[in-house]
Motif scaffolding. Sequence first.
Motif, PDB file in Angstrom:
ATOM      1  N   SER A   1     -16.428  34.386  20.148  1.00 24.12           N
ATOM      2  CA  SER A   1     -15.989  33.217  19.089  1.00 24.12           C
ATOM      3  C   SER A   1     -16.138  32.086  19.321  1.00 24.12           C
ATOM      4  N   ILE A   2     -16.676  31.364  18.361  1.00 24.95           N
ATOM      5  CA  ILE A   2     -16.913  29.905  18.304  1.00 24.95           C
ATOM      6  C   ILE A   2     -15.819  28.787  17.470  1.00 24.95           C
ATOM      7  N   ASP A   3     -15.052  27.970  18.234  1.00 22.92           N
ATOM      8  CA  ASP A   3     -14.283  27.565  17.617  1.00 22.92           C
ATOM      9  C   ASP A   3     -14.727  26.049  17.160  1.00 22.92           C
ATOM     10  N   ALA A   4     -13.975  25.482  16.022  1.00 21.48           N
ATOM     11  CA  ALA A   4     -14.359  24.013  15.717  1.00 21.48           C
ATOM     12  C   ALA A   4     -14.165  23.146  16.745  1.00 21.48           C
TER      13      ALA A   4
ATOM     14  N   ARG B   1     -17.692  22.452  22.562  1.00 20.66           N
ATOM     15  CA  ARG B   1     -19.202  22.265  23.399  1.00 20.66           C
ATOM     16  C   ARG B   1     -19.423  23.431  24.074  1.00 20.66           C
ATOM     17  N   ILE B   2     -20.094  24.250  23.985  1.00 20.87           N
ATOM     18  CA  ILE B   2     -20.288  25.457  24.675  1.00 20.87           C
ATOM     19  C   ILE B   2     -21.749  25.443  25.362  1.00 20.87           C
TER      20      ILE B   2
ATOM     21  N   ALA C   1     -20.061  20.090  28.410  1.00 17.64           N
ATOM     22  CA  ALA C   1     -19.468  21.498  28.231  1.00 17.64           C
ATOM     23  C   ALA C   1     -18.070  21.314  28.328  1.00 17.64           C
ATOM     24  N   THR C   2     -17.509  22.171  27.357  1.00 16.71           N
ATOM     25  CA  THR C   2     -15.879  22.328  27.442  1.00 16.71           C
ATOM     26  C   THR C   2     -15.661  23.741  27.730  1.00 16.71           C
TER      27      THR C   2
ATOM     28  N   VAL D   1     -23.348  24.746  20.671  1.00 17.79           N
ATOM     29  CA  VAL D   1     -23.756  25.691  21.408  1.00 17.79           C
ATOM     30  C   VAL D   1     -24.937  25.226  21.892  1.00 17.79           C
ATOM     31  N   PHE D   2     -25.137  25.081  23.413  1.00 20.92           N
ATOM     32  CA  PHE D   2     -26.474  24.612  23.660  1.00 20.92           C
ATOM     33  C   PHE D   2     -26.699  25.441  25.069  1.00 20.92           C
ATOM     34  N   VAL D   3     -28.152  25.377  25.179  1.00 28.01           N
ATOM     35  CA  VAL D   3     -28.983  25.770  26.218  1.00 28.01           C
ATOM     36  C   VAL D   3     -29.595  24.749  27.160  1.00 28.01           C
ATOM     37  N   THR D   4     -29.373  24.627  28.154  1.00 26.70           N
ATOM     38  CA  THR D   4     -29.914  23.526  29.123  1.00 26.70           C
ATOM     39  C   THR D   4     -30.221  23.855  30.675  1.00 26.70           C
ATOM     40  N   HIS D   5     -31.123  23.329  31.221  1.00 24.60           N
ATOM     41  CA  HIS D   5     -31.561  23.480  32.794  1.00 24.60           C
ATOM     42  C   HIS D   5     -31.060  22.346  33.285  1.00 24.60           C
TER      43      HIS D   5
END
Length: 625
Positions: free
Chosen positions: A25-28, A31-32, A215-216, A202-206
């Motif tokens: 689940s993605i909450d308001a 930062r994922i 990120a939280t 929601v982010f993907v990063t190297h």
Amino acid sequence: MSLITLQNVDYGVGGPLLLANVGLSIDAGERIALIGRNGAGKSTLLKLLAGDIKPDDGEVRVEGGVRIARLEQEVPAGAEGDVWDVVAAGLGQLGAWLAEYHHLSHADHVDTDALARVQSKIEDAEGWSLDQRVTETLTRLDLDGDALFSGLSGGMKRRVLLARALVSSPDVLLLDEPTNHLDIAAIDWLEGFLKAWPGALVFVTHDRRFLRALATRIVEIDRGQVTSWPGDWANYERRREERLNAEAQENARFDKLLAQEEVWIRQGIKARRTRDEGRVRRLKAMRSERSQRRDLTGNVRMEVAQGDASGRKVIELKDVSFGYGGQAIVSDLSTAVMRGDRIGLIGPNGSGKTTLLKLLLGELAPTLGTVKLGSTLQVAYFDQYRATLREDWNAIENVAEGRESVEINGRPKHIIGYLQDFLFTPERARAPITRLSGGERNRLLLAKLFAQPSNLLVMDEPTNDLDVETLELLEDLLSDYQGTLLLVSHDRDFLDNVVTSTLVMEGAGHVGDYVGGYTDWLRQRPETAASLQPAARPAAQAVASATPAAAAAKRKLSYKDARELEQLPVRIEALETRLSELTEAMNAPAFYQRGSEGIATHNAALAATQAELDAAYARWAELDG
């Protein structure tokens, strides 16, 4: 409140499921960071969240009224026109009408009838407020709406596409490798912008520093399973190590039991009487379970083909100047590159880093001054644009070029085995490279590069699209490289961990020469170089202001604290040695022959040592801050 919920979601593309029984689940407001090995399914999960693809099974539930926007990893082929058009496209059909109105109203000869028709459509849809939103978004991201999108740099195109994602005021923003092709200043700006952005992310990063700053929560994809880890990156790394150790122990216990049952079944017909049919069925079930186990993806095994030693002085520049059309790129630069140096090149996109590389390598003649190259140089070049890869060849052909094997430091290695070291299966190695992902292409470039004997390694943005494990292995490899390294990178941690000095493009042709990596440059740089970092970000300003005068203002330590600070490095080194010994002991086959009580005691000692080490580092940061 949950904005998006995934329930029992499966998704596959042939073979084992890419995503299996996912619950998330993605909450308001959170930062994922979405992490996992290359090919694990990170981009696929983002597409599922965006609704761009549907799951094979399960449900993706989006709460009513929730708006979602996604920034893709690559610039989409259909993005064209001026910047205003591309940004307005984020509003769908209404955005197309607004773009049409924008063009008609700015034309030299206004078609009043066409203007009136499109104006009527916008009014009927109550869309004028959105026209203002496009203008505000362009201003917010410092973009010229009239600029042609196709003429922008890669970094500016990414900023335009971010504006397109933001213009719809999404509740959830999905970002796939947002730092790719951005320079350090733009990455720093983006960090600050996203920290202040109120929506869910929601982010993907190297980029590990970018990840740690934002990120939280960490969400990991590993062998089809999605696991959520609350807290920051350091907490994730520690807890993941504990989980992998527990998994290894359980697998070892299972494999030992299976081996015992296999011995029993081979003892002959007497062991398989009717009364033992239950045991036979259990063995069959265990075999099935073992065959379905998805083992942890192996790490890349990289080794550089070392060339003959170069001369002691590799490159020498004396009073070198160079420019284009009256604009100075390099002015009056004198420097020497010695054998074994690892030099990072830092500067904004378009500042001339590639030009400086070409001057250093003798590929460009300076306008003034001299460039002298040392003797017996063997240069290997990593190109960020992957131009050295032939699109009509597969991976084998690109690396072997007609040979069946490559020679690495005097040892021949079959090309299939060599590519397997870079995580290419035989089938993937034979596939056209047009079917390879960005991460696979980067690994292929590394395979091609490291097969060449070299004593001067030139790497232009090697970190794009690589997963964290491969990045860390590449760092170790470059740190042990016996030759000389010239590295262009916008990855701040990578620079800090690899280079021993930096050449910084500081504007107006001035190239600063500094000892150490990126963080060392921040401490040493003159005030005139501060323009390389955006002034709006408080954290960056705080780091930049760490001048000797500021350092002198640090609080004075008591005798007891000063003594503790002096002893902490020795204590940390002892704890790291102890942690290494405990971890190494777990890798020994005899470890799992202990009883469960002995294994539990060992794990407790490992956890306690890790906690002591974390506390020692925290205390060091506190006293030395």
